[in-house]
Design a protein around this motif. Structure first.
Motif: not given
Length: 615
Positions: A73-81, A112-115, A147-154
């Protein structure tokens, strides 16, 4: 048919099969998690921990999901989102779109996001929802309303204090996905912090519990109106604290556990919570209260517009102000800008004899004395602005200190003597305190208000003056309106004259981060949305559209600059959270005055007379 044609047909058939296979079996769902989750012993242990937790009911899972699945999941997120930077008064974060529509994607996108698709299905599965219900005791949860979203806190990202109370939310969760195999250390920031309450709807200033996230952990809590206050600590280093933020909602029509009218009742409680929060403004300090000026003082200010400054006024003002600002041509230039724009910035307000010792004292205060980080370490004459879901900063208001307990606040509001501000009686144990208090005394002087009248054509009738300090990693003011009715009689303008005297010493350096807004601390004014109501959350700016053009002005931190603004009820204002990476605090003196118009009506009368003659 060639082999290539055969392979193409096979690929299409395979894709079609996959496209239809969107429902997961119970075994597939359960295998997405670590086996321990499904044991009664584990769930009961967590249920006990949640029941005993403080400051309200919350808990967390460790190693919740199948490790290989979450890494994919993490790999898909970083590559596709694609992540979009979003920054408002209440947060700074890089965020994906809502993931609720994953099931509506065609297979060319979904492949591209099966996981991630499997993870979302697992989170909202009946099996996991039942586990959450058991552990929290919250009741049934919806599997339809996702009801969900992906956040990256930098570095620099943060989320300020709030309680998550919106609509039909029942449980909040955060699934953490920082880099696996590398512990996320406390010094990186990005922790979830939970706040106790003084009374419902009024969080305490300091957090009670801090959760430092790790890969494959999920924190969760029942959404409790007026109680479930939390924030996300600013990330301090160049690292990605990736997470999935989401909510479970109450059951929807047709679902097990659906109760007709429950959503309306839940939303009504949410509205009531906002109304109660409005009523609890007795817990807000400092209050936006302006003290009446004496009639004789108001008359002297009005006289100055017609007759100018006296020699005594000039001698007094020359002790403080840049001498250029007392020249008639400069006064005329400033006035022309203010009358046209209702806002003007005046750099280099103070002369060097005042400015240089003041800058030195403020820098020494930050270098030589430890900055207080909790309410208990704040020393007089400073106080801490509360409550933290609206504001937090240090201030001096010319009045006595008191503790931030319910009993002390009740005494201050309802029982004890009501003090008038008097900066002449403020204790000043340090040179920095002495010098900023001297500035506050200056801006309360009659001569300064006469000078204001000359450059604004406004006669001040009341005032509030605050010395403020916004500490790095601590302080802010969320978007806040004025009262709708500011004029207290027929003579006054339905607006307040506001002054911000910016005294941030580190802004006068080669470091351009203050000027760029990178450190935050800027003051922003925006048009009040038409739908904004008096009882709305003060963090209304967080709901604004990124494409919105409602921003009226932005004033970055600076040294020795005065910003004057005539602010009416259509304008919201906030001070952006100051980053932990800032080289020092934002310091300023903030003033508000009720005003009446002191402009010359001769031209208007002459125009009316000419019109009469023409007729």
């Amino acid at each position: 048919m060639t082999k290539r044609d055969v392979d193409d047909v096979a690929d299409q058939a395979d894709k079609a099969t996959k496209k239809l296979n969107r429902n997961f079996t119970v075994d597939e769902i359960k295998s997405s998690f670590q086996p321990k989750l499904w044991t009664e012993e584990y769930q009961q242990s967590l249920k006990h921990d949640v029941a005993e937790s403080q400051p309200y009911r919350w808990g967390h899972f460790t190693d919740l999901f199948d490790d290989e699945l979450l890494r994919k999941v993490r790999k898909e997120v970083l590559n596709e989102i694609h992540f979009t930077k979003k920054e408002t008064d209440i947060y700074k974060v890089y965020q994906s779109g809502d993931l609720a529509n994953l099931s509506g994607l065609d297979w060319n996108d979904l492949s591209r996001l099966p996981s991630l698709f499997r993870l979302r299905a697992a989170i909202y599965s009946q099996e996991f929802r039942d586990a959450i219900s058991t552990i929290t005791g919250c009741g049934k949860l919806s599997g339809i309303k996702t009801d969900m979203s992906i956040n990256t806190y930098r570095k620099g990202c943060h989320l300020l204090t709030h309680d998550d109370v919106i609509g039909s939310r029942r449980v909040s969760f955060i699934l953490y996905m920082p880099e696996p195999g590398k512990p996320w250390k406390a010094q990186y920031g990005g922790a979830l912090r939970l706040f106790p309450s003084v009374v419902p709807n009024v969080p305490k200033t300091d957090y009670e519990c801090k959760f430092v996230p790790q890969f494959n952990q999920m924190a969760f809590f029942t959404v409790q109106p007026g109680l479930s206050f939390h924030d996300v600590e600013e990330v301090r280093e160049d690292r990605h604290r990736l997470s999935i933020q989401g909510w479970f909602h109450i059951p929807q029509p047709g679902e097990d556990g659906y109760i007709p009218g429950e959503q309306a009742e839940t939303e009504a409680r949410s509205t009531l919570q906002q109304l109660q929060s409005k009523e609890l403004q007795e817990f807000d300090f400092p209050k936006p209260f302006r003290y009446d000026l004496l009639d004789d003082t108001v008359n002297q200010i009005a006289t100055a517009i017609a007759e100018g400054l006296t020699e005594d006024d000039r001698r007094y003002l020359e002790r403080f102000l840049n001498p250029l600002l007392l020249r008639p041509e400069h006064i005329a230039t400033i006035k022309a800008t203010f009358l046209e724009e209702n806002i003007v910035e005046i750099p280099n307000l103070f002369n060097e004899a005042i400015a240089e010792p003041l800058k030195k004292a403020l820098r020494e205060a930050e270098i030589e004395r430890e900055t207080p980080t909790t309410v208990d370490t704040v020393e007089a004459p400073w106080k801490c602005a509360v409550p933290p879901h609206k504001q937090r900063f240090l201030y001096i208001d010319g009045k006595s200190s008191f503790s931030l307990t319910k009993e002390s606040i009740d005494f201050e509001n309802k029982v004890g003597p009501q003090e008038m501000p008097n900066f002449g009686l403020v204790p000043t144990p340090h040179s920095s305190d002495e010098r900023v208090v001297a500035v506050a005394r200056f801006v309360t002087s009659i001569s300064f208000k006469k000078w204001l009248a000359l450059i604004t054509e406004l006669i001040t009738t009341s005032e509030q003056v605050l010395v403020r300090r916004f500490r790095p990693g601590q302080d802010f003011i969320l978007a806040t309106p004025t009262d709708k009715q500011l004029a207290r009689n027929d003579e006054e303008v339905n607006a307040v004259l506001e002054a911000t005297l910016d005294l941030t010493p580190t802004a006068d350096t080669s470091d351009k981060s203050w000027a760029s807004g990178e450190y935050g601390g800027y003051e922003l004014c925006m048009a009040r949305p038409e739908e904004f109501e008096e009882d709305d959350d003060p963090a209304i700016y967080k709901q604004s559209d990124d494409a919105d053009d409602s921003v009226l002005s932005t004033t970055q931190c600076s040294w020795n600059r005065l910003t004057l603004m005539l602010r009416d009820p259509t304008v919201l204002k906030f001070v952006k959270y100051v980053s932990i990476n800032a080289r020092g605090s934002r310091w300023d003196v903030s003033c508000q005055w009720n005003v009446k118009d002191g402009g010359d009506d001769d031209d208007e009368d002459e125009d009316e007379e000419n019109n009469d003659n023409d007729n």
